[in-house]
Design a protein around this motif. Structure first.
Motif, mmCIF file in Angstrom:
data_model
loop_
_atom_site.group_PDB
_atom_site.id
_atom_site.type_symbol
_atom_site.label_atom_id
_atom_site.label_comp_id
_atom_site.label_asym_id
_atom_site.label_seq_id
_atom_site.Cartn_x
_atom_site.Cartn_y
_atom_site.Cartn_z
ATOM 1 N N UNK A 125 0.841 -1.196 0.000
ATOM 2 C CA UNK A 125 0.000 0.000 0.000
ATOM 3 C C UNK A 125 0.873 1.242 0.000
ATOM 4 N N UNK A 126 0.716 2.047 -1.052
ATOM 5 C CA UNK A 126 1.386 3.342 -1.108
ATOM 6 C C UNK A 126 0.517 4.360 -0.380
ATOM 7 N N UNK A 127 1.077 5.136 0.539
ATOM 8 C CA UNK A 127 0.254 6.042 1.357
ATOM 9 C C UNK A 127 -0.183 7.283 0.588
ATOM 10 N N UNK A 128 -1.201 7.959 1.104
ATOM 11 C CA UNK A 128 -1.602 9.246 0.545
ATOM 12 C C UNK A 128 -0.559 10.308 0.888
ATOM 13 N N UNK A 129 -0.528 11.359 0.080
ATOM 14 C CA UNK A 129 0.468 12.419 0.269
ATOM 15 C C UNK A 129 -0.172 13.777 0.044
ATOM 16 N N UNK A 130 0.100 14.714 0.947
ATOM 17 C CA UNK A 130 -0.397 16.077 0.852
ATOM 18 C C UNK A 130 0.783 17.039 0.835
ATOM 19 N N UNK A 131 0.779 17.947 -0.131
ATOM 20 C CA UNK A 131 1.849 18.950 -0.228
ATOM 21 C C UNK A 131 1.230 20.338 -0.301
ATOM 22 N N UNK A 132 1.712 21.249 0.557
ATOM 23 C CA UNK A 132 1.210 22.621 0.625
ATOM 24 C C UNK A 132 2.385 23.582 0.485
ATOM 25 N N UNK A 133 2.228 24.589 -0.369
ATOM 26 C CA UNK A 133 3.298 25.554 -0.564
ATOM 27 C C UNK A 133 2.794 26.983 -0.603
ATOM 28 N N UNK A 134 3.573 27.894 -0.057
ATOM 29 C CA UNK A 134 3.280 29.326 -0.085
ATOM 30 C C UNK A 134 4.544 30.082 -0.443
ATOM 31 N N UNK A 135 4.381 31.185 -1.171
ATOM 32 C CA UNK A 135 5.542 31.980 -1.531
ATOM 33 C C UNK A 135 5.149 33.400 -1.866
ATOM 34 N N UNK A 136 6.152 34.256 -1.937
ATOM 35 C CA UNK A 136 5.948 35.643 -2.312
ATOM 36 C C UNK A 136 7.102 36.062 -3.203
ATOM 37 N N UNK A 137 6.801 36.875 -4.214
ATOM 38 C CA UNK A 137 7.868 37.303 -5.093
ATOM 39 C C UNK A 137 7.361 38.065 -6.294
ATOM 40 N N UNK A 138 8.273 38.410 -7.164
ATOM 41 C CA UNK A 138 7.983 39.106 -8.412
ATOM 42 C C UNK A 138 8.330 38.180 -9.559
ATOM 43 N N UNK A 139 7.362 37.879 -10.395
ATOM 44 C CA UNK A 139 7.566 36.933 -11.489
ATOM 45 C C UNK A 139 8.766 37.321 -12.339
ATOM 46 N N UNK A 140 9.575 36.312 -12.679
ATOM 47 C CA UNK A 140 10.788 36.467 -13.488
ATOM 48 C C UNK A 140 11.804 37.412 -12.845
ATOM 49 N N UNK A 141 11.719 37.550 -11.511
ATOM 50 C CA UNK A 141 12.660 38.417 -10.809
ATOM 51 C C UNK A 141 13.174 37.747 -9.527
ATOM 52 N N UNK A 142 12.279 37.425 -8.597
ATOM 53 C CA UNK A 142 12.694 36.785 -7.353
ATOM 54 C C UNK A 142 11.516 36.055 -6.715
ATOM 55 N N UNK A 200 10.632 33.852 -2.790
ATOM 56 C CA UNK A 200 10.949 33.166 -1.537
ATOM 57 C C UNK A 200 9.715 32.345 -1.168
ATOM 58 N N UNK A 201 9.908 31.052 -0.926
ATOM 59 C CA UNK A 201 8.759 30.209 -0.655
ATOM 60 C C UNK A 201 9.074 29.087 0.313
ATOM 61 N N UNK A 202 8.023 28.423 0.760
ATOM 62 C CA UNK A 202 8.157 27.295 1.677
ATOM 63 C C UNK A 202 7.180 26.209 1.261
ATOM 64 N N UNK A 203 7.606 24.956 1.428
ATOM 65 C CA UNK A 203 6.770 23.800 1.125
ATOM 66 C C UNK A 203 6.737 22.855 2.322
ATOM 67 N N UNK A 204 5.569 22.300 2.566
ATOM 68 C CA UNK A 204 5.417 21.264 3.583
ATOM 69 C C UNK A 204 4.747 20.061 2.928
ATOM 70 N N UNK A 205 5.305 18.880 3.164
ATOM 71 C CA UNK A 205 4.766 17.655 2.581
ATOM 72 C C UNK A 205 4.553 16.635 3.690
ATOM 73 N N UNK A 206 3.382 16.001 3.682
ATOM 74 C CA UNK A 206 3.049 14.996 4.686
ATOM 75 C C UNK A 206 2.528 13.746 3.976
ATOM 76 N N UNK A 207 2.967 12.609 4.462
ATOM 77 C CA UNK A 207 2.588 11.345 3.840
ATOM 78 C C UNK A 207 2.327 10.309 4.916
ATOM 79 N N UNK A 208 1.274 9.519 4.733
ATOM 80 C CA UNK A 208 0.939 8.498 5.709
ATOM 81 C C UNK A 208 1.954 7.366 5.731
#
Length: 409
Positions: A259-276, A278-286
């Motif tokens: 059994x392969x477990x379920x997986x949830x990934x959440x990400x948030x970031x802020x920036x200027x497209x094609x410039x810069x 900064x972001x963070x990701x959190x991933x959780x898996x059973x």
């Protein structure tokens, strides 16, 4: 672009001929091996942060991203990895070359599609216990190779200008072979046991991405993806033989269902497209049911997987005509990961840092990406192995317009 794809495929075939074993970790003995896929090199160089709706790079972490592409994108990547494996009393070095992914993304108005081939996990270890100097003592050797791959097809739709949704369908397949050799000093013939598992199964995931301008050119980016738990069928064979005996014994072995477990990934970031960015990701898996009949052990159990990543990029001036260096994208990231495995009551963790650069190919939106990742996995406590690794990666991302009818004949 067709010529570039053919050339890349030829280079890839040459590369894969040297990439038969995707890991050298003793921890790949457990479950279905080490998890190989960490995203495209662009995202991996940011420790896995993948929150922006990129228009010229494939984001294979979230199927909702495909609708943001403005050109057909072909990408392929590989890694040369080195590691130092050590215990409290010994150390060994290992290195290998691996194929990481091959994928194609196609924009279709408000829709976007992608398909490709990705190695998901790898098994690759050699563990020896040499007691041949002692009469009557048993010496043993454990070898393992193989892993799980997937082919996928994904479709994405742009509901609004800044909001995408998408789905992926995946077919997982692979083969894992383990060999156990035993010999007693003073006894002429040793014994061998070979276990082979043919793995197959399907899986599905969905995702959504949303961005919103919050100040002048600065935007907030968000990403959410979810992979449903799924089954992996394992058709098993077990062969036992004695050295010198031409007639091995095939042990009747039943098929198993992992059994392969379920997986949830959440990400948030802020920036200027094609410039810069900064972001963070959190991933959780059973904690899935991954132990097969040949690698179950009393001192091993599985736990929920989790990963926390922080990363970003900086692009000085993507449209500069006077400075080539200003058109290079610079990336970096940090990660902390619990790989979902407990051995001798020790939770195995992976802590690392990554750096990368996206080098544009003049006269196009295409680019070459370079990355380096270094970190530590495991521990020397509780009679375990600590892996100090350095990975050097390269990928090619080719962009062009396909299916556009020429205005001139």
């Amino acid at each position: 672009m067709i010529k570039k794809v053919i050339l890349s495929a030829c280079l890839l075939i040459s590369f894969v001929s040297f990439a038969q074993q995707g890991t050298a970790s003793p921890y790949s003995f457990f479950g279905i091996g080490d998890v190989r896929f960490k995203g495209t090199l662009e995202n991996r160089s940011m420790a896995g942060v993948a929150v922006e709706q990129d228009t010229i790079h494939l984001n294979l972490e979230n199927p909702a991203s495909y609708a943001s592409l403005i050109q057909t994108t072909f990408t392929v990547g590989g890694t040369f990895a080195t590691s130092n494996l050590k215990t409290t009393s010994a150390s060994e070095k290992a290195q290998r070359s691996t194929f990481d992914y091959l994928a194609l993304g196609i924009p279709m108005g408000k829709f976007g599609a992608s398909f490709g081939l990705i190695p998901v996990t790898s098994v690759g270890y050699k563990i020896r216990n040499d007691n041949s100097a002692t009469e009557g003592a048993t010496s043993s050797q454990l070898d393992g190779k193989g892993g799980v791959n997937k082919v996928y097809f994904g479709l994405s739709y742009k509901i609004m200008k800044d909001w995408n949704i998408g789905v992926d369908a995946q077919y997982n397949f692979g083969k894992i072979t383990t060999t156990s050799l035993e010999a007693i000093t003073g006894v002429q013939n040793g014994t061998a046991e070979v276990n082979t598992s043919e793995l197959s199964g399907t899986a599905f995931s969905f995702g959504t991405m949303y961005q919103k301008k919050i100040y002048k050119k600065v935007s907030m980016f968000s990403s959410l993806s979810y992979t449903f738990s799924s089954n992996l069928n394992s058709d098993n064979t077990r062969v036992i033989s004695v050295q010198g005996d031409p007639d091995p014994y095939v042990v009747p072995t039943e098929s198993t269902k992992l059994k392969l477990p379920n997986k949830l990934s959440i990400g948030l970031g802020v920036g200027e497209a094609r410039k810069w960015l900064v972001g963070a990701n959190m991933t959780f898996q059973g904690d899935g049911q991954l132990a097969n009949y040949y690698n179950a052990a009393d001192n091993v159990r599985y736990e929920s997987y989790s990963k926390y990543a922080l990363g970003g990029y900086y692009l000085p001036n993507y449209s500069s005509f006077t400075s080539y260096m200003s058109r290079i994208t610079y990336r970096a990231g940090l990660k902390y990961e619990k790989i979902g495995l407990i051995v001798n009551n020790e939770s195995i963790k992976d802590v690392g840092m990554s750096l990368g650069a996206g080098i544009p190919i003049p006269g196009s939106f295409s680019n070459v990406n370079l990355g380096i990742e270094f970190g530590k996995r495991g521990t020397t406590s509780a009679d375990l192995v600590q892996e100090n690794y350095v990975n050097f990666s390269v990928s090619f991302s080719f962009n062009d317009k396909w299916f556009v009818k020429s205005k001139y004949q």
